[in-house]
Scaffold this active site. Structure first.
Site, PDB file in Angstrom:
ATOM      1  N   GLY A  46     -18.739 -41.579  31.642  1.00  0.00           N
ATOM      2  CA  GLY A  46     -19.385 -40.822  32.705  1.00  0.00           C
ATOM      3  C   GLY A  46     -20.704 -41.477  33.055  1.00  0.00           C
ATOM      4  O   GLY A  46     -21.225 -42.295  32.274  1.00  0.00           O
ATOM      5  N   GLN A  51     -29.396 -42.126  36.159  1.00  0.00           N
ATOM      6  CA  GLN A  51     -29.306 -43.227  35.183  1.00  0.00           C
ATOM      7  C   GLN A  51     -29.381 -44.602  35.855  1.00  0.00           C
ATOM      8  O   GLN A  51     -29.624 -45.602  35.181  1.00  0.00           O
ATOM      9  CB  GLN A  51     -28.012 -43.127  34.360  1.00  0.00           C
ATOM     10  CG  GLN A  51     -27.989 -41.912  33.443  1.00  0.00           C
ATOM     11  CD  GLN A  51     -26.701 -41.847  32.642  1.00  0.00           C
ATOM     12  OE1 GLN A  51     -25.699 -41.350  33.125  1.00  0.00           O
ATOM     13  NE2 GLN A  51     -26.724 -42.359  31.428  1.00  0.00           N
ATOM     14  N   CYS A  94     -24.957 -41.743  24.767  1.00  0.00           N
ATOM     15  CA  CYS A  94     -25.410 -41.813  26.158  1.00  0.00           C
ATOM     16  C   CYS A  94     -25.787 -43.251  26.459  1.00  0.00           C
ATOM     17  O   CYS A  94     -26.467 -43.894  25.652  1.00  0.00           O
ATOM     18  CB  CYS A  94     -26.615 -40.894  26.364  1.00  0.00           C
ATOM     19  SG  CYS A  94     -27.255 -40.906  28.055  1.00  0.00           S
ATOM     20  N   LEU A  95     -25.379 -43.742  27.612  1.00  0.00           N
ATOM     21  CA  LEU A  95     -25.705 -45.123  27.985  1.00  0.00           C
ATOM     22  C   LEU A  95     -27.215 -45.304  28.148  1.00  0.00           C
ATOM     23  O   LEU A  95     -27.706 -46.421  28.060  1.00  0.00           O
ATOM     24  CB  LEU A  95     -24.971 -45.505  29.276  1.00  0.00           C
ATOM     25  CG  LEU A  95     -23.436 -45.560  29.147  1.00  0.00           C
ATOM     26  CD1 LEU A  95     -22.801 -45.725  30.522  1.00  0.00           C
ATOM     27  CD2 LEU A  95     -23.000 -46.679  28.211  1.00  0.00           C
ATOM     28  N   HIS A 136     -22.500 -32.956  29.918  1.00  0.00           N
ATOM     29  CA  HIS A 136     -23.517 -33.981  29.632  1.00  0.00           C
ATOM     30  C   HIS A 136     -24.054 -34.580  30.947  1.00  0.00           C
ATOM     31  O   HIS A 136     -25.267 -34.732  31.117  1.00  0.00           O
ATOM     32  CB  HIS A 136     -22.852 -35.049  28.737  1.00  0.00           C
ATOM     33  CG  HIS A 136     -23.651 -36.273  28.453  1.00  0.00           C
ATOM     34  ND1 HIS A 136     -24.028 -36.632  27.171  1.00  0.00           N
ATOM     35  CD2 HIS A 136     -24.115 -37.264  29.256  1.00  0.00           C
ATOM     36  CE1 HIS A 136     -24.697 -37.775  27.222  1.00  0.00           C
ATOM     37  NE2 HIS A 136     -24.764 -38.183  28.466  1.00  0.00           N
ATOM     38  N   GLU A 137     -23.156 -34.880  31.880  1.00  0.00           N
ATOM     39  CA  GLU A 137     -23.582 -35.501  33.146  1.00  0.00           C
ATOM     40  C   GLU A 137     -24.385 -34.529  34.006  1.00  0.00           C
ATOM     41  O   GLU A 137     -25.392 -34.903  34.612  1.00  0.00           O
ATOM     42  CB  GLU A 137     -22.375 -35.987  33.959  1.00  0.00           C
ATOM     43  CG  GLU A 137     -21.471 -36.998  33.265  1.00  0.00           C
ATOM     44  CD  GLU A 137     -22.199 -38.120  32.589  1.00  0.00           C
ATOM     45  OE1 GLU A 137     -23.339 -38.440  32.991  1.00  0.00           O
ATOM     46  OE2 GLU A 137     -21.653 -38.679  31.629  1.00  0.00           O
ATOM     47  N   HIS A 140     -27.885 -34.338  33.044  1.00  0.00           N
ATOM     48  CA  HIS A 140     -28.696 -35.478  33.488  1.00  0.00           C
ATOM     49  C   HIS A 140     -29.345 -35.196  34.850  1.00  0.00           C
ATOM     50  O   HIS A 140     -30.429 -35.698  35.127  1.00  0.00           O
ATOM     51  CB  HIS A 140     -27.807 -36.717  33.672  1.00  0.00           C
ATOM     52  CG  HIS A 140     -27.661 -37.599  32.464  1.00  0.00           C
ATOM     53  ND1 HIS A 140     -28.730 -38.240  31.889  1.00  0.00           N
ATOM     54  CD2 HIS A 140     -26.572 -37.994  31.757  1.00  0.00           C
ATOM     55  CE1 HIS A 140     -28.297 -38.984  30.871  1.00  0.00           C
ATOM     56  NE2 HIS A 140     -26.989 -38.844  30.756  1.00  0.00           N
TER      57      HIS A 140
HETATM   58  O1  GNR Z   1     -19.983 -42.990  27.675  1.00  0.00           O
HETATM   59  C1  GNR Z   1     -20.366 -41.881  27.289  1.00  0.00           C
HETATM   60  N1  GNR Z   1     -19.729 -41.280  26.256  1.00  0.00           N
HETATM   61  C2  GNR Z   1     -19.944 -39.980  25.867  1.00  0.00           C
HETATM   62  C3  GNR Z   1     -19.440 -39.575  24.651  1.00  0.00           C
HETATM   63  C4  GNR Z   1     -19.603 -38.277  24.220  1.00  0.00           C
HETATM   64  C5  GNR Z   1     -20.274 -37.376  25.014  1.00  0.00           C
HETATM   65  C6  GNR Z   1     -20.797 -37.766  26.236  1.00  0.00           C
HETATM   66  C7  GNR Z   1     -20.629 -39.063  26.667  1.00  0.00           C
HETATM   67  S1  GNR Z   1     -21.243 -39.553  28.220  1.00  0.00           S
HETATM   68  C8  GNR Z   1     -21.544 -41.232  27.922  1.00  0.00           C
HETATM   69  C9  GNR Z   1     -21.983 -41.942  29.190  1.00  0.00           C
HETATM   70  C10 GNR Z   1     -23.294 -41.370  29.646  1.00  0.00           C
HETATM   71  O2  GNR Z   1     -24.345 -41.603  29.134  1.00  0.00           O
HETATM   72  N2  GNR Z   1     -23.258 -40.553  30.654  1.00  0.00           N
HETATM   73  O3  GNR Z   1     -24.370 -39.975  31.090  1.00  0.00           O
HETATM   74 NI    NI Z   2     -25.668 -39.856  29.367  1.00  0.00          NI
END
Ligand code: GNR
Ligand code: NI
Length: 172
Positions: A46, A51, A94-95, A136-137, A140
Site C-alpha cells: 500500500g 509518503q 511501513c515504507l 494503515h493507509e 497516513h
Molecule cells: O508494504 C507495507 N506492508 C504492510 C504490512 C503490514 C501492515 C501494513 C503495511 S503497509 C506497508 C506499505 C506502507 O508503508 N504503506 O503506507
Molecule cells: Ni505506511
C-alpha cells in the site's frame, strides 16, 4: 508513469492532514499511477500520497501475492464508515519507517467508502491483510504512522535510529 522518492520518518511531510480530492481528474489518476509504480518497486502492499510528498487524500493498495495476478485498488478520499468490534493484533511495517516492525491492534474488519480511479463512489468490505493495509493507509492521510500506536519509548527508539541512519547516509 514515474517512480517517486518515498519520504522516511521523521519528516514533517508525513505529519500533515491531507486535503480531499475535489475531482478524480487526469492529474489525480497520474498521481495514483505513479504511487502504484513506486509501491510495486518498493515491494509494498500500500502507499498513501503524503509518503511521496503529495497533500491529497489518495491511497493505492495491492495485497495480491507475488505469484498472483496484480489486484491494484485506487482510492480517493477513503473513509472508514464501519469497523468491527473484533480487534486483531498484527505485525506491521511501513515504507516510511524502513526496517522496523511492530504489532498493532486494529479492528479486524472495516467498511471503506471512497472514489475509484473513475471518480465513482464505491464501498469495500475489507478483511484480513487488506483491512490492515487500508486502515494503515487511511491513517497516513491524517499524519498518523503505525509507530504512533506504540509506547512513546518504543517510538522514540525507532525515530532516533531512523535519524541516525539518515544522517550517516547524507553526503559529508
Ligand atoms: O508494504 C507495507 N506492508 C504492510 C504490512 C503490514 C501492515 C501494513 C503495511 S503497509 C506497508 C506499505 C506502507 O508503508 N504503506 O503506507
Ligand atoms: Ni505506511
Amino acid at each position: 508513469m514515474a517512480i517517486r522518492e518515498i519520504i522516511v520518518a521523521p519528516d514533517p511531510r508525513l505529519k500533515i492532514t491531507a486535503k480531499p480530492v475535489a475531482k478524480v481528474d487526469g492529474e489525480v489518476r497520474r498521481l495514483m499511477d505513479d504511487m502504484l509504480e513506486t509501491m510495486y518497486r518498493a515491494h509494498g502492499i500500500g502507499l498513501a500520497a503524503p509518503q511521496i510528498g503529495s497533500d491529497l487524500r489518495v491511497v493505492v493498495c495491492d495485497v495480491a501475492r507475488a505469484n498472483e495476478e496484480a489486484q491494484p485498488i485506487h482510492l480517493a478520499n477513503p473513509e472508514v464508515v464501519w469497523a468491527s468490534g473484533e480487534l486483531l493484533l498484527r505485525e506491521e511495517g511501513c515504507l516510511s519507517v524502513p526496517e522496523h516492525y511492530a504489532e498493532v491492534e486494529r479492528p479486524a474488519e472495516v467498511k471503506i467508502r471512497y472514489l475509484d480511479r473513475e471518480g465513482k463512489e464505491r464501498e469495500l468490505h475489507a478483511t484480513g491483510l487488506l483491512s490492515v493495509c487500508l486502515q494503515h493507509e487511511i491513517e497516513h492521510l491524517d499524519g498518523t504512522l503505525f509507530i504512533d500506536h506504540l509506547s512513546r519509548v518504543k517510538r522514540d527508539i525507532i525515530l532516533r535510529k531512523l535519524k541516525k541512519t539518515q544522517r550517516l547516509a547524507e553526503p559529508a
